[in-house]
Design a protein around this motif. Sequence first.
Motif, PDB file in Angstrom:
ATOM      1  N   ILE A  94     -28.520 -48.912  56.707  1.00  0.00           N
ATOM      2  CA  ILE A  94     -29.456 -50.256  56.431  1.00  0.00           C
ATOM      3  C   ILE A  94     -30.676 -49.984  56.713  1.00  0.00           C
ATOM      4  O   ILE A  94     -31.458 -50.498  55.575  1.00  0.00           O
ATOM      5  CB  ILE A  94     -28.877 -51.023  57.684  1.00  0.00           C
ATOM      6  CG1 ILE A  94     -27.366 -51.622  57.307  1.00  0.00           C
ATOM      7  CG2 ILE A  94     -29.821 -52.353  57.712  1.00  0.00           C
ATOM      8  CD1 ILE A  94     -26.939 -52.657  58.439  1.00  0.00           C
TER       9      ILE A  94
ATOM     10  N   VAL B 268     -31.614 -62.890  60.117  1.00  0.00           N
ATOM     11  CA  VAL B 268     -31.010 -61.642  59.538  1.00  0.00           C
ATOM     12  C   VAL B 268     -29.973 -61.038  60.633  1.00  0.00           C
ATOM     13  O   VAL B 268     -30.770 -61.115  61.866  1.00  0.00           O
ATOM     14  CB  VAL B 268     -31.839 -60.550  59.084  1.00  0.00           C
ATOM     15  CG1 VAL B 268     -31.248 -59.266  58.635  1.00  0.00           C
ATOM     16  CG2 VAL B 268     -32.598 -61.059  57.887  1.00  0.00           C
TER      17      VAL B 268
ATOM     18  N   VAL C 156     -20.819 -51.419  58.215  1.00  0.00           N
ATOM     19  CA  VAL C 156     -21.777 -52.419  59.239  1.00  0.00           C
ATOM     20  C   VAL C 156     -22.297 -53.528  57.933  1.00  0.00           C
ATOM     21  O   VAL C 156     -22.464 -53.250  56.824  1.00  0.00           O
ATOM     22  CB  VAL C 156     -23.189 -51.502  59.318  1.00  0.00           C
ATOM     23  CG1 VAL C 156     -23.981 -52.745  60.164  1.00  0.00           C
ATOM     24  CG2 VAL C 156     -22.901 -50.383  60.414  1.00  0.00           C
ATOM     25  N   LYS C 157     -22.137 -54.633  58.364  1.00  0.00           N
ATOM     26  CA  LYS C 157     -22.537 -55.740  57.430  1.00  0.00           C
ATOM     27  C   LYS C 157     -23.965 -56.324  57.856  1.00  0.00           C
ATOM     28  O   LYS C 157     -24.562 -56.474  58.909  1.00  0.00           O
ATOM     29  CB  LYS C 157     -21.505 -56.965  57.699  1.00  0.00           C
ATOM     30  CG  LYS C 157     -20.232 -56.803  57.453  1.00  0.00           C
ATOM     31  CD  LYS C 157     -19.724 -56.810  56.091  1.00  0.00           C
ATOM     32  CE  LYS C 157     -18.491 -56.432  55.740  1.00  0.00           C
ATOM     33  NZ  LYS C 157     -18.162 -56.512  54.397  1.00  0.00           N
ATOM     34  N   HIS C 158     -24.670 -56.569  56.623  1.00  0.00           N
ATOM     35  CA  HIS C 158     -25.944 -57.036  56.957  1.00  0.00           C
ATOM     36  C   HIS C 158     -25.969 -58.455  56.289  1.00  0.00           C
ATOM     37  O   HIS C 158     -25.817 -58.674  55.209  1.00  0.00           O
ATOM     38  CB  HIS C 158     -27.010 -56.107  55.984  1.00  0.00           C
ATOM     39  CG  HIS C 158     -28.438 -56.611  56.016  1.00  0.00           C
ATOM     40  ND1 HIS C 158     -29.358 -56.163  56.994  1.00  0.00           N
ATOM     41  CD2 HIS C 158     -29.059 -57.185  55.023  1.00  0.00           C
ATOM     42  CE1 HIS C 158     -30.556 -56.625  56.740  1.00  0.00           C
ATOM     43  NE2 HIS C 158     -30.434 -57.193  55.332  1.00  0.00           N
TER      44      HIS C 158
ATOM     45  N   ASP D  24     -27.346 -57.941  61.612  1.00  0.00           N
ATOM     46  CA  ASP D  24     -26.320 -56.994  61.372  1.00  0.00           C
ATOM     47  C   ASP D  24     -25.370 -56.756  62.408  1.00  0.00           C
ATOM     48  O   ASP D  24     -25.695 -56.672  63.666  1.00  0.00           O
ATOM     49  CB  ASP D  24     -26.993 -55.382  61.361  1.00  0.00           C
ATOM     50  CG  ASP D  24     -28.385 -55.595  60.170  1.00  0.00           C
ATOM     51  OD1 ASP D  24     -28.178 -56.114  59.175  1.00  0.00           O
ATOM     52  OD2 ASP D  24     -29.604 -55.139  60.437  1.00  0.00           O
ATOM     53  N   TYR D  25     -24.043 -56.452  61.969  1.00  0.00           N
ATOM     54  CA  TYR D  25     -23.006 -56.182  62.745  1.00  0.00           C
ATOM     55  C   TYR D  25     -21.919 -55.345  62.188  1.00  0.00           C
ATOM     56  O   TYR D  25     -21.710 -55.369  61.053  1.00  0.00           O
ATOM     57  CB  TYR D  25     -22.485 -57.657  63.324  1.00  0.00           C
ATOM     58  CG  TYR D  25     -21.455 -58.298  62.125  1.00  0.00           C
ATOM     59  CD1 TYR D  25     -20.153 -58.020  62.175  1.00  0.00           C
ATOM     60  CD2 TYR D  25     -22.077 -59.010  61.074  1.00  0.00           C
ATOM     61  CE1 TYR D  25     -19.269 -58.784  61.196  1.00  0.00           C
ATOM     62  CE2 TYR D  25     -21.240 -59.326  60.251  1.00  0.00           C
ATOM     63  CZ  TYR D  25     -19.864 -59.425  60.250  1.00  0.00           C
ATOM     64  OH  TYR D  25     -19.008 -59.937  59.119  1.00  0.00           O
ATOM     65  N   LYS D  26     -21.174 -54.883  63.182  1.00  0.00           N
ATOM     66  CA  LYS D  26     -20.143 -54.023  62.822  1.00  0.00           C
ATOM     67  C   LYS D  26     -18.775 -54.975  62.901  1.00  0.00           C
ATOM     68  O   LYS D  26     -18.438 -55.456  64.076  1.00  0.00           O
ATOM     69  CB  LYS D  26     -19.984 -52.724  63.568  1.00  0.00           C
ATOM     70  CG  LYS D  26     -20.818 -51.725  63.401  1.00  0.00           C
ATOM     71  CD  LYS D  26     -20.778 -50.556  64.453  1.00  0.00           C
ATOM     72  CE  LYS D  26     -21.804 -49.529  63.756  1.00  0.00           C
ATOM     73  NZ  LYS D  26     -21.633 -48.180  64.612  1.00  0.00           N
TER      74      LYS D  26
ATOM     75  N   GLU E  11     -24.554 -61.333  52.136  1.00  0.00           N
ATOM     76  CA  GLU E  11     -23.756 -60.351  52.697  1.00  0.00           C
ATOM     77  C   GLU E  11     -23.718 -59.087  52.157  1.00  0.00           C
ATOM     78  O   GLU E  11     -23.287 -59.151  50.993  1.00  0.00           O
ATOM     79  CB  GLU E  11     -22.444 -60.681  53.182  1.00  0.00           C
ATOM     80  CG  GLU E  11     -21.645 -59.846  53.967  1.00  0.00           C
ATOM     81  CD  GLU E  11     -20.127 -60.119  54.189  1.00  0.00           C
ATOM     82  OE1 GLU E  11     -19.781 -60.609  55.108  1.00  0.00           O
ATOM     83  OE2 GLU E  11     -19.540 -59.810  53.225  1.00  0.00           O
ATOM     84  N   SER E  12     -24.338 -58.095  52.803  1.00  0.00           N
ATOM     85  CA  SER E  12     -24.429 -56.704  52.090  1.00  0.00           C
ATOM     86  C   SER E  12     -23.418 -55.772  52.932  1.00  0.00           C
ATOM     87  O   SER E  12     -23.480 -56.014  54.187  1.00  0.00           O
ATOM     88  CB  SER E  12     -25.968 -56.172  51.840  1.00  0.00           C
ATOM     89  OG  SER E  12     -26.609 -57.048  51.212  1.00  0.00           O
ATOM     90  N   THR E  13     -23.065 -54.649  52.413  1.00  0.00           N
ATOM     91  CA  THR E  13     -22.151 -53.689  53.220  1.00  0.00           C
ATOM     92  C   THR E  13     -22.728 -52.456  53.355  1.00  0.00           C
ATOM     93  O   THR E  13     -23.241 -51.859  52.234  1.00  0.00           O
ATOM     94  CB  THR E  13     -20.727 -53.887  52.810  1.00  0.00           C
ATOM     95  OG1 THR E  13     -20.197 -55.012  52.803  1.00  0.00           O
ATOM     96  CG2 THR E  13     -19.836 -52.861  53.605  1.00  0.00           C
TER      97      THR E  13
ATOM     98  N   THR F 243     -25.751 -47.981  60.284  1.00  0.00           N
ATOM     99  CA  THR F 243     -26.853 -48.471  60.778  1.00  0.00           C
ATOM    100  C   THR F 243     -28.019 -47.902  60.107  1.00  0.00           C
ATOM    101  O   THR F 243     -29.037 -48.446  59.753  1.00  0.00           O
ATOM    102  CB  THR F 243     -27.104 -48.897  62.259  1.00  0.00           C
ATOM    103  OG1 THR F 243     -27.025 -47.540  62.967  1.00  0.00           O
ATOM    104  CG2 THR F 243     -26.021 -49.855  62.779  1.00  0.00           C
TER     105      THR F 243
END
Length: 105
Positions: free
Chosen positions: A70, A95, A4-6, A97-99, A61-63, A67
């Motif tokens: 996160i 902000v 998941v990317k933040h 968050d996505y996959k 971008e954080s990985t 979720t």
Amino acid sequence: MGEVKHILLAKFKDGISQQQIDDLIKGYANLVNLIEPMKSFQWGKDVSIENLHQGFTHVFESTFETTEAIAAYISHPNHVEFATDFLGHLDKVLVIDYKPTSVDP
């Protein structure tokens, strides 16, 4: 399941020095060393020629693996302390968050 990317888009307040921005970015990058669920961190400045940035100047971008990771990151005391300071220096923030998903041709 996948990662998941933040994503955090930011515009720093006017009057913030470049040194202050650099210090804040270093602090953000250091969270990956302090908060186990945070797997990686990248950042950059807007370089788009389309001029659709809506005033946002920086991308962070954080990985994470899930979720839930996160959520653990967001409530972690090191993140809470950093975010309080960081957000106080921002004029705008967004902000997401996505996959990541691939599309087969």
